[in-house]
Design an enzyme around this catalytic site. Structure first.
Site, PDB file in Angstrom:
ATOM      1  N   ASN A 179       0.842  -1.194   0.000  1.00 34.53           N
ATOM      2  CA  ASN A 179       0.000   0.000   0.000  1.00 34.53           C
ATOM      3  C   ASN A 179       0.872   1.236   0.000  1.00 34.53           C
ATOM      4  O   ASN A 179       1.989   1.228   0.515  1.00 34.53           O
ATOM      5  CB  ASN A 179      -0.956   0.003   1.207  1.00 34.53           C
ATOM      6  CG  ASN A 179      -0.378   0.745   2.401  1.00 34.53           C
ATOM      7  OD1 ASN A 179      -0.451   1.975   2.485  1.00 34.53           O
ATOM      8  ND2 ASN A 179       0.252   0.013   3.323  1.00 34.53           N
ATOM      9  N   ASN A 201      -2.315   7.957  16.262  1.00 38.09           N
ATOM     10  CA  ASN A 201      -1.099   7.819  15.458  1.00 38.09           C
ATOM     11  C   ASN A 201      -0.690   9.210  14.958  1.00 38.09           C
ATOM     12  O   ASN A 201      -1.440   9.858  14.227  1.00 38.09           O
ATOM     13  CB  ASN A 201      -1.421   6.861  14.298  1.00 38.09           C
ATOM     14  CG  ASN A 201      -0.215   6.448  13.491  1.00 38.09           C
ATOM     15  OD1 ASN A 201       0.150   7.114  12.533  1.00 38.09           O
ATOM     16  ND2 ASN A 201       0.407   5.341  13.860  1.00 38.09           N
ATOM     17  N   CYS A 257       6.422   5.761   8.229  1.00 39.67           N
ATOM     18  CA  CYS A 257       5.588   5.559   7.044  1.00 39.67           C
ATOM     19  C   CYS A 257       6.466   5.662   5.797  1.00 39.67           C
ATOM     20  O   CYS A 257       7.041   6.720   5.527  1.00 39.67           O
ATOM     21  CB  CYS A 257       4.468   6.591   6.964  1.00 39.67           C
ATOM     22  SG  CYS A 257       3.447   6.333   5.500  1.00 39.67           S
ATOM     23  N   ILE A 305       6.136  -3.921  13.741  1.00 35.50           N
ATOM     24  CA  ILE A 305       6.837  -3.080  12.804  1.00 35.50           C
ATOM     25  C   ILE A 305       5.837  -2.403  11.847  1.00 35.50           C
ATOM     26  O   ILE A 305       4.711  -2.878  11.677  1.00 35.50           O
ATOM     27  CB  ILE A 305       7.867  -3.887  11.953  1.00 35.50           C
ATOM     28  CG1 ILE A 305       7.163  -5.049  11.233  1.00 35.50           C
ATOM     29  CG2 ILE A 305       9.023  -4.365  12.803  1.00 35.50           C
ATOM     30  CD1 ILE A 305       8.070  -5.835  10.277  1.00 35.50           C
ATOM     31  N   GLY A 308      -3.364  -5.765  11.478  1.00 34.98           N
ATOM     32  CA  GLY A 308      -3.523  -4.783  10.416  1.00 34.98           C
ATOM     33  C   GLY A 308      -4.275  -5.313   9.218  1.00 34.98           C
ATOM     34  O   GLY A 308      -5.514  -5.382   9.201  1.00 34.98           O
TER      35      GLY A 308
HETATM   36  C1  LIG Z   1      -3.613   0.193   4.055  1.00 37.46           C
HETATM   37  C2  LIG Z   1      -2.662   0.428   5.201  1.00 37.46           C
HETATM   38  C3  LIG Z   1      -2.599   1.685   5.803  1.00 37.46           C
HETATM   39  C4  LIG Z   1      -1.719   1.914   6.862  1.00 37.46           C
HETATM   40  N1  LIG Z   1      -1.690   3.152   7.470  1.00 37.46           N
HETATM   41  C5  LIG Z   1      -0.865   3.358   8.540  1.00 37.46           C
HETATM   42  C6  LIG Z   1      -0.871   4.610   9.227  1.00 37.46           C
HETATM   43  O1  LIG Z   1      -1.641   5.533   8.917  1.00 37.46           O
HETATM   44  N2  LIG Z   1      -0.007   4.764  10.269  1.00 37.46           N
HETATM   45  C7  LIG Z   1       0.844   3.759  10.674  1.00 37.46           C
HETATM   46  O2  LIG Z   1       1.605   3.940  11.631  1.00 37.46           O
HETATM   47  N3  LIG Z   1       0.832   2.549  10.059  1.00 37.46           N
HETATM   48  C8  LIG Z   1       0.006   2.333   9.008  1.00 37.46           C
HETATM   49  N4  LIG Z   1      -0.006   1.099   8.400  1.00 37.46           N
HETATM   50  C9  LIG Z   1       0.878   0.020   8.903  1.00 37.46           C
HETATM   51  C10 LIG Z   1       0.115  -0.920   9.853  1.00 37.46           C
HETATM   52  O3  LIG Z   1      -0.350  -0.224  11.001  1.00 37.46           O
HETATM   53  C11 LIG Z   1       1.009  -2.096  10.301  1.00 37.46           C
HETATM   54  O4  LIG Z   1       2.140  -1.597  10.996  1.00 37.46           O
HETATM   55  C12 LIG Z   1       1.504  -2.937   9.138  1.00 37.46           C
HETATM   56  O5  LIG Z   1       0.539  -3.042   8.117  1.00 37.46           O
HETATM   57  C13 LIG Z   1       1.913  -4.357   9.583  1.00 37.46           C
HETATM   58  O6  LIG Z   1       0.805  -5.068  10.092  1.00 37.46           O
HETATM   59  P1  LIG Z   1      -0.069  -6.108   9.193  1.00 37.46           P
HETATM   60  O7  LIG Z   1       0.904  -6.991   8.489  1.00 37.46           O
HETATM   61  O8  LIG Z   1      -0.932  -6.829  10.183  1.00 37.46           O
HETATM   62  O9  LIG Z   1      -0.855  -5.264   8.240  1.00 37.46           O
HETATM   63  C14 LIG Z   1      -0.875   0.855   7.330  1.00 37.46           C
HETATM   64  C15 LIG Z   1      -0.956  -0.408   6.728  1.00 37.46           C
HETATM   65  C16 LIG Z   1      -1.834  -0.636   5.666  1.00 37.46           C
HETATM   66  C17 LIG Z   1      -1.898  -2.020   5.059  1.00 37.46           C
END
Ligand SMILES: Cc1cc2nc3c(=O)[nH]c(=O)nc-3n(C[C@H](O)[C@H](O)[C@H](O)COP(=O)(O)O)c2cc1C
EC number: 1.3.-.-
Length: 307
Positions: free
Chosen positions: A69, A99, A129, A190, A264
């Protein structure tokens, strides 16, 4: 009776499971599926000083065992989040973790100061990010910048601060230590790993931003390794995330050293996932002969090896 409670700075969790930032919006859509009070906490979408539209589309792409993403921190701005989104979440019996994101040190300070006067229980400092060109991402890969932004945010707000670490570094322990020295109350780790996909028919990157952040089960072993390393090196509680889809995933994170976990990408496949994991966790702990969440935390570090 299995005890699922965990106490972390600013967060008294009835269970250790919360949705990860950016994968649950501000909870409105998910509130149609189940009562958000079930959740251990809610990590809401990034807040920036002013409204952001985010990156051009396409901004997501599927990958094997995950997704890419590059949303680019789309959000209505910190004032609207406090005025509308936090007001919506207030009736739920669950702590909110905001956040904090930005492009400059001043942005971070402004957002942290405003959220410091709001109803949130803690701040998650998003210095990781990978999808915004300016500012933020650099703070997450340079220990001195990470130290400075953490210190400024701590000065701007009295709320506990969890620094969200980027896996896009050679040495995660140096970054964790920089956050600890600057006064962080905890870590979350992470964030996504920078990746790219190319469409063979157009010969161009699928994501308009070219690169995106890889999330989902593909990144779980990276997160487990990093949490295991950081747990041994710093004295801060860790909220672990990356590819969690099952209760065994949660137990793996706790054993590595996480005190709680965030889910996530799995929310996009199954909007009930957090509630299902919370409901299943006591039986899963019991099946592994645990009687509480607390006794699992860091368990992988204490095993004696047989000779
Ligand atoms: C579509 C999307 C949007 C995300 N937006 C943020 C965000 O705004 N701030 C942030 O700290 N992490 C953001 N993340 C990261 C997630 O919080 C998380 O750290 C990461 O996706 C790993 O977890 P997962 O494998 O369970 O998705 C985003 C992840 C995805 C997939």
């Amino acid at each position: 009776m299995i005890d699922t409670k965990v106490d972390l700075p600013g967060l008294q969790l009835k269970n250790p499971v919360m949705p990860a930032s950016g994968c649950f919006g501000f909870g409105r859509e998910f509130a149609q599926f189940y009562d958000l009070s079930h959740l251990g906490a809610i990590m809401i979408k990034a807040a920036t000083a002013t409204k952001r539209f985010g990156n051009a589309t396409p901004r997501v792409a599927e990958t094997a065992s995950g997704m890419l993403n590059a949303i680019g921190l789309q959000n209505p701005g910190v004032d609207a989040i406090i005025g509308e989104e936090l007001a919506f979440l207030e009736p739920y019996q669950t702590p909110i973790v905001a956040n904090v994101a930005g492009s400059t040190m001043e942005d971070y300070q402004e957002v942290a100061a405003k959220l410091g006067n709001s109803t949130v229980s803690a701040l998650e400092l998003n210095i990781s990010c990978p999808n915004v060109k300016e500012g933020g991402v650099q703070f997450g890969v340079d220990p001195e910048l990470a130290y400075t932004v953490t210190k400024l945010v701590k000065e701007a707000s009295a709320k506990p601060v969890y620094v969200k670490l980027s896996p896009n570094v050679a040495d995660i322990v140096t970054m964790a230590k920089a956050a600890e020295e600057a006064g962080a109350d905890g870590l979350s780790m992470i964030n996504t790993l920078t990746g790219m996909r190319i469409d063979p028919s157009t010969r161009k990157p699928i994501i308009a931003n070219q690169t995106g952040g890889l999330s989902g089960p593909a990144i779980k072993p990276v997160a487990i390794r990093m949490i295991h390393q950081v747990y041994q090196a710093v004295d801060l509680p860790i909220i672990g995330m990356g590819g969690i889809e099952t209760t065994d995933d949660i137990i793996e994170y706790l054993l590595a050293g996480a005190s709680a976990v965030a889910v996530g990408s799995a929310n996009f496949k199954n909007p009930y996932i957090c509630k299902e994991l919370i409901d299943q966790l006591p039986d899963a702990l019991s099946a592994h002969q645990f009687s509480s969440v607390k006794e699992v935390i860091g368990g992988a570090h204490y095993q004696t090896t047989s000779t």
